[in-house]
Write an enzyme that holds these catalytic residues in place. Structure first.
Site, PDB file in Angstrom:
ATOM      1  N   ASP A   1      -3.324  -4.302  -5.005  1.00 15.80           N
ATOM      2  CA  ASP A   1      -1.895  -4.556  -5.179  1.00 15.80           C
ATOM      3  C   ASP A   1      -1.271  -5.167  -3.918  1.00 15.80           C
ATOM      4  O   ASP A   1      -1.562  -4.746  -2.800  1.00 15.80           O
ATOM      5  CB  ASP A   1      -1.218  -3.203  -5.460  1.00 15.80           C
ATOM      6  CG  ASP A   1       0.259  -3.305  -5.761  1.00 15.80           C
ATOM      7  OD1 ASP A   1       0.602  -3.746  -6.871  1.00 15.80           O
ATOM      8  OD2 ASP A   1       1.070  -2.941  -4.886  1.00 15.80           O
TER       9      ASP A   1
ATOM     10  N   GLU B   1     -21.233  -1.658   0.910  1.00 15.56           N
ATOM     11  CA  GLU B   1     -21.916  -0.364   1.037  1.00 15.56           C
ATOM     12  C   GLU B   1     -22.635   0.012  -0.259  1.00 15.56           C
ATOM     13  O   GLU B   1     -23.376   0.985  -0.297  1.00 15.56           O
ATOM     14  CB  GLU B   1     -20.892   0.737   1.383  1.00 15.56           C
ATOM     15  CG  GLU B   1     -20.233   0.534   2.740  1.00 15.56           C
ATOM     16  CD  GLU B   1     -19.038   1.472   2.944  1.00 15.56           C
ATOM     17  OE1 GLU B   1     -18.920   2.482   2.225  1.00 15.56           O
ATOM     18  OE2 GLU B   1     -18.219   1.173   3.831  1.00 15.56           O
TER      19      GLU B   1
HETATM   20  C1  NOJ Z   1       2.860  -5.246  -7.855  1.00 11.61           C
HETATM   21  C2  NOJ Z   1       2.817  -4.388  -9.079  1.00 11.61           C
HETATM   22  O1  NOJ Z   1       2.196  -5.105 -10.110  1.00 11.61           O
HETATM   23  C3  NOJ Z   1       4.247  -4.036  -9.389  1.00 11.61           C
HETATM   24  O2  NOJ Z   1       4.360  -3.438 -10.656  1.00 11.61           O
HETATM   25  C4  NOJ Z   1       4.767  -3.159  -8.291  1.00 11.61           C
HETATM   26  O3  NOJ Z   1       6.147  -2.930  -8.486  1.00 11.61           O
HETATM   27  C5  NOJ Z   1       4.575  -3.793  -6.916  1.00 11.61           C
HETATM   28  N1  NOJ Z   1       3.312  -4.458  -6.757  1.00 11.61           N
HETATM   29  C6  NOJ Z   1       4.671  -2.757  -5.822  1.00 11.61           C
HETATM   30  O4  NOJ Z   1       3.539  -1.931  -5.839  1.00 11.61           O
END
Ligand code: NOJ
Length: 568
Positions: free
Chosen positions: A235, A291
């Site tokens: 993310d 790993e």
């Molecule tokens: C991207 C995620 O897909 C989204 O849903 C989220 O609000 C933000 N990153 C923060 O984690």
């Protein structure tokens, strides 16, 4: 037999792994399937629907966060990285789901959120408790500037909510005044300091300069790999590298009030994507895959960045990781743009990388909402017939649209992502078969059209969106030309048409797609060569199995895409 586009050099070649052509189905756990009366999806619910996922040709499943979370940002505010939120089930349920998926040949990819945690995470609780505890430096703390002012002008991505509030009339500002972005800093009285949050204030940013933080996140990866997970969707990667000098960002004159997120009023040189740290940190995360040399661990970066920057992270370790390809999801719907984006994408992917296509996710309006039902089918044919992985956001296969969620039932803090997160429409029974809870106890409402718009109805209709996806899944797995990994853009003599060839040493196929919604046309594809072909698949089911002659010109209905394999 003449080769389609014989004189063209293939633009792309991917490595030989199961991921190479995988359909990756994104499950948003809260909305997929409740196995009881809770009004929210569960992990046993997902297990019970693996047959459906398999029917789409899926080779992998990506689960959005299911970890314990106060749900201030749909689970992307994690309070414990190594457990399952009780609302979804237990670690045993997860294990069962992973095993059942594996038996069906479906790998499991989970979300890794390295940039921030929930403010309820024990790490943050400890960090905020004093200036000298062992985790004091695990988050990004700064003293106030003179007079108690904010440490700098960095803004939160969630400033989008300000714009929505202004549009709703909840935030009044004189006409002509810019909507102020939300600061990325939150004051904490206990430490008499500010902490940084690139997203919501309940999502403090971790301090990646701290080696212990990096180690802790790598341990999270190991935890899930050892529990059978095959990959990670990482993310918000651009945010993890920040300039430690914390200088103010400059104003961005390209900002357009009302159209852009107010946080775009600032350029982002220091607060995100800061190269010296950014690449180094990502490399460190990728090293965890090394790993486990016998596990074929795959990583996908979520990086909304300009293509040149995305290129750089795609070059880090192409054999292990690549970024989501968001370009076509965000582009206007016209053939020239999509042809250029495909040609460019496969042309620039580094050697050995696995590309991917994305039509939607839990942060964007659904495919059929953006394009309409007919064009959504064309987009599906393209995504399933180019090389690399194809990501399918749950519900896309049914051609489902965003639901108009009334304000009192909204959940999303940004105010625009509820519509694409509503529950899956399985059948015509109460709550569309999603849950046995009372309708007003569902976490988000069901599309009111569910009695006719659902997957069970579509399973019986050969012309449905579901049946198209299933057929695409089947063809993608079994047609030799699509099992290869090459792509070559063709040139059609009509500006509404996109075309490309897929070839292996022994097989070939071409896709020709009419982007016009109201014009039937006959198109010639001069650099395809003299090909007489059989239409193996069309968005218009009555065209299956017809013959088509590239020399004479290929006839296409409005919004029709065909997959053709030469028959002579
Ligand atoms: C991207 C995620 O897909 C989204 O849903 C989220 O609000 C933000 N990153 C923060 O984690």
């Amino acid at each position: 037999m003449p080769l389609i586009g014989e004189q063209l050099e293939p633009q792309y070649a991917a490595p030989d792994t199961d991921w190479r052509n995988a359909v990756v189905y994104q499950v948003y756990p809260r909305s997929f399937q409740d196995d009881g009366e809770q009004g929210e999806g569960t992990i046993p619910g997902i297990t019970s629907r693996l047959g459906h996922i398999q029917s789409l040709g899926a080779g992998a499943l990506w689960l959005s966060p299911f970890y314990p979370s106060p749900m201030r940002d749909g689970g992307y505010d994690i309070a414990n990285h190594t457990d399952v939120d009780p609302r979804y089930g237990t670690l045993d349920d997860f294990k069962e789901m992973t095993q059942a998926a594996r038996e069906r040949g479906i790998k499991v990819m989970v979300d890794l959120v390295p940039n921030h945690t929930s403010d309820k995470h024990p790490w943050f609780q400890e960090s905020r408790s004093s200036r000298d505890n062992p985790k004091a430096d695990w988050y990004i703390w700064q003293d106030p500037r003179l007079g108690g002012r904010l440490p700098n002008n960095w803004a939160s991505v969630f400033s989008q909510s300000q714009l929505k509030a202004r549009q709703r009339g909840d935030l009044w500002l004189p006409d002509g005044e810019l909507t102020p972005p939300l600061s990325a800093w939150e004051y904490d009285p206990q430490r008499d300091q500010y902490y940084l949050h690139s997203f919501a204030k309940e999502q403090p940013d971790l301090n990646w300069q701290n080696e212990d933080v990096r180690k802790a996140i790598k341990d999270v990866m190991r935890f899930w790999i050892e529990r059978g997970v095959d990959g990670f969707r990482i993310d918000a990667v651009p945010y993890i590298g920040k300039d430690p000098l914390f200088a103010d960002e400059e104003l961005d004159p390209a900002y357009i009030e009302g159209e852009h997120n107010p946080y775009d009023q600032l350029k982002r040189f220091y607060s995100m994507g800061y190269p010296p740290t950014f690449y180094y940190y990502l490399r460190e995360l990728l090293s965890v895959a090394d790993e486990y040399p016998d596990r074929d661990i795959r990583i996908i970066f979520e990086a909304y960045m300009p293509p040149d920057d995305v290129d750089k992270i795609d070059r880090l370790r192409p054999e292990v990781a690549s970024s989501f390809n968001f370009g076509r999801m965000q582009a206007p719907w016209d053939a020239a743009t999509h042809q250029a984006l495909l040609n460019d994408y496969y042309g620039r992917l580094p050697k050995g990388a696995i590309g991917n296509q994305v039509n939607g996710n839990h942060d964007n309006p659904r495919l059929a909402t953006r394009l309409g039902a007919a064009a959504a089918r064309v987009a599906a044919v393209i995504n399933y017939t180019v090389p690399g992985m194809v990501f399918v956001y749950n519900g896309e296969e049914g051609g489902f649209v965003d639901v108009d969620v009334p304000p009192e039932r909204c959940d999303d803090r940004l105010g625009f992502r509820d519509g694409c997160r509503t529950p899956t429409l399985w059948d015509g029974s109460p709550n569309a078969g999603f849950s046995r809870a009372a309708p007003d106890e569902l976490w988000l409402p069901i599309d009111p059209a569910y009695r006719t718009r659902n997957l069970a109805v579509q399973a019986r209709d050969p012309a449905s969106s579901l049946r198209l996806y299933q057929r695409l899944g089947d063809i993608r797995r079994n047609l030799p030309a699509l099992r290869g990994n090459t792509y070559a853009g063709l040139q059609a003599d009509d500006s509404d048409v996109l075309a490309y060839a897929r070839r292996t040493e022994r097989a070939q196929a071409a896709v020709v797609a009419n982007f016009s919604g109201d014009r039937s046309l006959t198109v010639r594809v001069p650099n395809a060569g003299q090909v007489i072909g059989r239409v193996l698949l069309s968005t218009h089911p009555d065209r299956h199995d017809a013959d088509t002659d590239f020399e004479q010109g290929v006839t296409l209905a409005p919004n029709e895409a065909i997959l053709v394999a030469p028959s002579a």
